[in-house]
Design a protein around this motif. Structure first.
Motif, PDB file in Angstrom:
ATOM      1  N   HIS A   1     -12.316   4.701  -6.405  1.00 28.56           N
ATOM      2  CA  HIS A   1     -13.608   4.060  -6.687  1.00 28.56           C
ATOM      3  C   HIS A   1     -14.111   3.327  -5.435  1.00 28.56           C
ATOM      4  CE1 HIS A   1     -16.199   1.219  -9.194  1.00 28.56           C
ATOM      5  NE2 HIS A   1     -15.931   0.460  -8.159  1.00 28.56           N
TER       6      HIS A   1
ATOM      7  N   THR B   1      -5.059   8.654  -0.474  1.00 29.66           N
ATOM      8  CA  THR B   1      -4.547   7.914  -1.622  1.00 29.66           C
ATOM      9  C   THR B   1      -3.983   8.910  -2.625  1.00 29.66           C
ATOM     10  OG1 THR B   1      -5.051   6.111  -3.144  1.00 29.66           O
ATOM     11  CG2 THR B   1      -6.762   7.793  -2.918  1.00 29.66           C
TER      12      THR B   1
ATOM     13  N   LEU C   1      -3.972  -0.111   3.787  1.00 30.43           N
ATOM     14  CA  LEU C   1      -4.965  -1.123   3.408  1.00 30.43           C
ATOM     15  C   LEU C   1      -4.403  -1.897   2.215  1.00 30.43           C
ATOM     16  CD1 LEU C   1      -7.993  -2.203   3.406  1.00 30.43           C
ATOM     17  CD2 LEU C   1      -8.430  -0.415   1.725  1.00 30.43           C
TER      18      LEU C   1
ATOM     19  N   GLY D   1     -13.457  -8.861  -3.574  1.00 26.97           N
ATOM     20  CA  GLY D   1     -14.278  -8.192  -2.556  1.00 26.97           C
ATOM     21  C   GLY D   1     -13.606  -8.105  -1.189  1.00 26.97           C
TER      22      GLY D   1
ATOM     23  N   ALA E   1       0.820  -1.211   0.000  1.00 25.87           N
ATOM     24  CA  ALA E   1       0.000   0.000   0.000  1.00 25.87           C
ATOM     25  C   ALA E   1       0.854   1.261   0.000  1.00 25.87           C
ATOM     26  CB  ALA E   1      -0.919   0.003   1.217  1.00 25.87           C
TER      27      ALA E   1
ATOM     28  N   LYS F   1     -12.923  -4.434   0.020  1.00 22.47           N
ATOM     29  CA  LYS F   1     -14.154  -3.800   0.503  1.00 22.47           C
ATOM     30  C   LYS F   1     -14.500  -4.316   1.895  1.00 22.47           C
ATOM     31  CE  LYS F   1     -18.636  -2.547  -1.313  1.00 22.47           C
ATOM     32  NZ  LYS F   1     -19.675  -2.887  -2.266  1.00 22.47           N
TER      33      LYS F   1
HETATM   34  N1  COA Z   1      -9.565  -2.849 -11.674  1.00 18.47           N
HETATM   35  C1  COA Z   1     -10.885  -2.507 -11.705  1.00 18.47           C
HETATM   36  N2  COA Z   1     -11.650  -2.416 -10.594  1.00 18.47           N
HETATM   37  C2  COA Z   1     -11.060  -2.686  -9.422  1.00 18.47           C
HETATM   38  C3  COA Z   1      -9.705  -3.053  -9.309  1.00 18.47           C
HETATM   39  C4  COA Z   1      -8.945  -3.129 -10.505  1.00 18.47           C
HETATM   40  N3  COA Z   1      -7.654  -3.446 -10.491  1.00 18.47           N
HETATM   41  N4  COA Z   1      -9.404  -3.261  -8.012  1.00 18.47           N
HETATM   42  C5  COA Z   1     -10.555  -3.041  -7.328  1.00 18.47           C
HETATM   43  N5  COA Z   1     -11.532  -2.699  -8.191  1.00 18.47           N
HETATM   44  C6  COA Z   1     -12.918  -2.383  -7.843  1.00 18.47           C
HETATM   45  C7  COA Z   1     -13.761  -3.632  -7.816  1.00 18.47           C
HETATM   46  O1  COA Z   1     -14.321  -3.932  -9.063  1.00 18.47           O
HETATM   47  C8  COA Z   1     -14.802  -3.286  -6.782  1.00 18.47           C
HETATM   48  O2  COA Z   1     -15.782  -2.458  -7.327  1.00 18.47           O
HETATM   49  P1  COA Z   1     -17.320  -2.870  -7.289  1.00 18.47           P
HETATM   50  O3  COA Z   1     -17.668  -2.964  -5.809  1.00 18.47           O
HETATM   51  O4  COA Z   1     -17.953  -1.740  -7.996  1.00 18.47           O
HETATM   52  O5  COA Z   1     -17.393  -4.181  -8.001  1.00 18.47           O
HETATM   53  C9  COA Z   1     -14.050  -2.424  -5.781  1.00 18.47           C
HETATM   54  O6  COA Z   1     -12.967  -1.861  -6.517  1.00 18.47           O
HETATM   55  C10 COA Z   1     -13.557  -3.194  -4.575  1.00 18.47           C
HETATM   56  O7  COA Z   1     -12.876  -4.317  -5.002  1.00 18.47           O
HETATM   57  P2  COA Z   1     -12.289  -5.375  -3.980  1.00 18.47           P
HETATM   58  O8  COA Z   1     -12.229  -6.686  -4.683  1.00 18.47           O
HETATM   59  O9  COA Z   1     -13.022  -5.312  -2.689  1.00 18.47           O
HETATM   60  O10 COA Z   1     -10.835  -4.790  -3.774  1.00 18.47           O
HETATM   61  P3  COA Z   1      -9.481  -5.629  -3.609  1.00 18.47           P
HETATM   62  O11 COA Z   1      -9.683  -6.818  -2.742  1.00 18.47           O
HETATM   63  O12 COA Z   1      -8.891  -5.837  -4.927  1.00 18.47           O
HETATM   64  O13 COA Z   1      -8.618  -4.594  -2.770  1.00 18.47           O
HETATM   65  C11 COA Z   1      -7.048  -2.819  -2.752  1.00 18.47           C
HETATM   66  C12 COA Z   1      -8.450  -3.254  -3.177  1.00 18.47           C
HETATM   67  C13 COA Z   1      -6.872  -1.342  -3.114  1.00 18.47           C
HETATM   68  C14 COA Z   1      -6.901  -2.969  -1.240  1.00 18.47           C
HETATM   69  C15 COA Z   1      -6.037  -3.727  -3.493  1.00 18.47           C
HETATM   70  O14 COA Z   1      -6.146  -3.477  -4.877  1.00 18.47           O
HETATM   71  C16 COA Z   1      -4.604  -3.527  -3.065  1.00 18.47           C
HETATM   72  O15 COA Z   1      -4.152  -4.121  -2.090  1.00 18.47           O
HETATM   73  N6  COA Z   1      -3.823  -2.701  -3.803  1.00 18.47           N
HETATM   74  C17 COA Z   1      -2.435  -2.483  -3.488  1.00 18.47           C
HETATM   75  C18 COA Z   1      -2.269  -1.684  -2.209  1.00 18.47           C
HETATM   76  C19 COA Z   1      -2.952  -0.348  -2.277  1.00 18.47           C
HETATM   77  O16 COA Z   1      -2.899   0.359  -3.278  1.00 18.47           O
HETATM   78  N7  COA Z   1      -3.595   0.031  -1.146  1.00 18.47           N
HETATM   79  C20 COA Z   1      -4.297   1.294  -0.993  1.00 18.47           C
HETATM   80  C21 COA Z   1      -3.333   2.364  -0.649  1.00 18.47           C
HETATM   81  S1  COA Z   1      -4.153   3.943  -0.699  1.00 18.47           S
END
Ligand code: COA
Length: 151
Positions: free
Chosen positions: A109, A100, A65, A75, A21, A78
């Motif tokens: 989003h 972020t 996160l 999911g 993150a 979320k």
């Molecule tokens: N492309 C398109 N949509 C995405 C996406 C992607 N790469 N990643 C998440 N989404 C959308 C999902 O479609 C979903 O939307 P919906 O509810 O409208 O269907 C929503 O975001 C939540 O998705 P979810 O599956 O719960 O998220 P995740 O388990 O992939 O976790 C993060 C999201 C940000 C925690 C994860 O991508 C992550 O760990 N990223 C790297 C670390 C990071 O950037 N942390 C945040 C620092 S600010």
């Protein structure tokens, strides 16, 4: 089933996940000792994490996160965010914040879907604080966006 729990004393911090993150390890060390770390486990494997930290009286911030790459888009992100919101509510906090980058489109989003609203922009925060340029979704990450949810 995904189980989200406070990291117990003596357990190792999930460093590689937390650093997904935000790669700033010095900042991470600061949060680790002043915040509370939660981990999400699936079949006894840690697949997600977040830290919450009190930033003002009645205000919490969620930091670092993250969901393991191979478990993203199911999911879990979320669920972790909703868990953080619930935990803060149950503990009587009135506001929760999360930061972020301008280029973190999926994060923006997700946070807005969970009820966070855009609050403040720290222009060029990432240019000032990170030695290497960050590019996501074809956009240079320059500005830090703070989002807020009233509880
Ligand atoms: N492309 C398109 N949509 C995405 C996406 C992607 N790469 N990643 C998440 N989404 C959308 C999902 O479609 C979903 O939307 P919906 O509810 O409208 O269907 C929503 O975001 C939540 O998705 P979810 O599956 O719960 O998220 P995740 O388990 O992939 O976790 C993060 C999201 C940000 C925690 C994860 O991508 C992550 O760990 N990223 C790297 C670390 C990071 O950037 N942390 C945040 C620092 S600010």
């Amino acid at each position: 089933m995904l189980q989200i729990k406070k990291l117990e004393e003596g357990q190792n911090f999930p460093y590689s996940l937390l650093l997904l993150a935000d790669p700033d390890i010095q900042m991470l060390h600061k949060y680790l000792h002043t915040g509370i770390c939660y981990v999400a486990k699936l079949d006894n494997q840690i697949v997600g994490t977040y830290i919450i930290k009190e930033i003002h009286l009645n205000h919490m911030e969620i930091m670092n996160l993250a969901v393991l790459e191979s478990f993203q888009r199911r999911g879990f992100g979320k669920k972790l965010l909703e868990h953080a919101i619930q935990t803060c509510k149950e503990n009587g906090y009135k506001r929760i914040e999360i930061c972020t980058g301008n280029s973190s489109i999926h994060q923006l989003h997700l946070y807005q879907k969970c009820g966070f609203r855009l609050w403040e922009i720290d222009h060029d925060y990432f240019i000032r604080n990170y030695s290497e340029e960050i590019v996501e979704n074809g956009i240079v990450c320059r500005d830090r966006v703070r989002l807020v949810k009233e509880l």
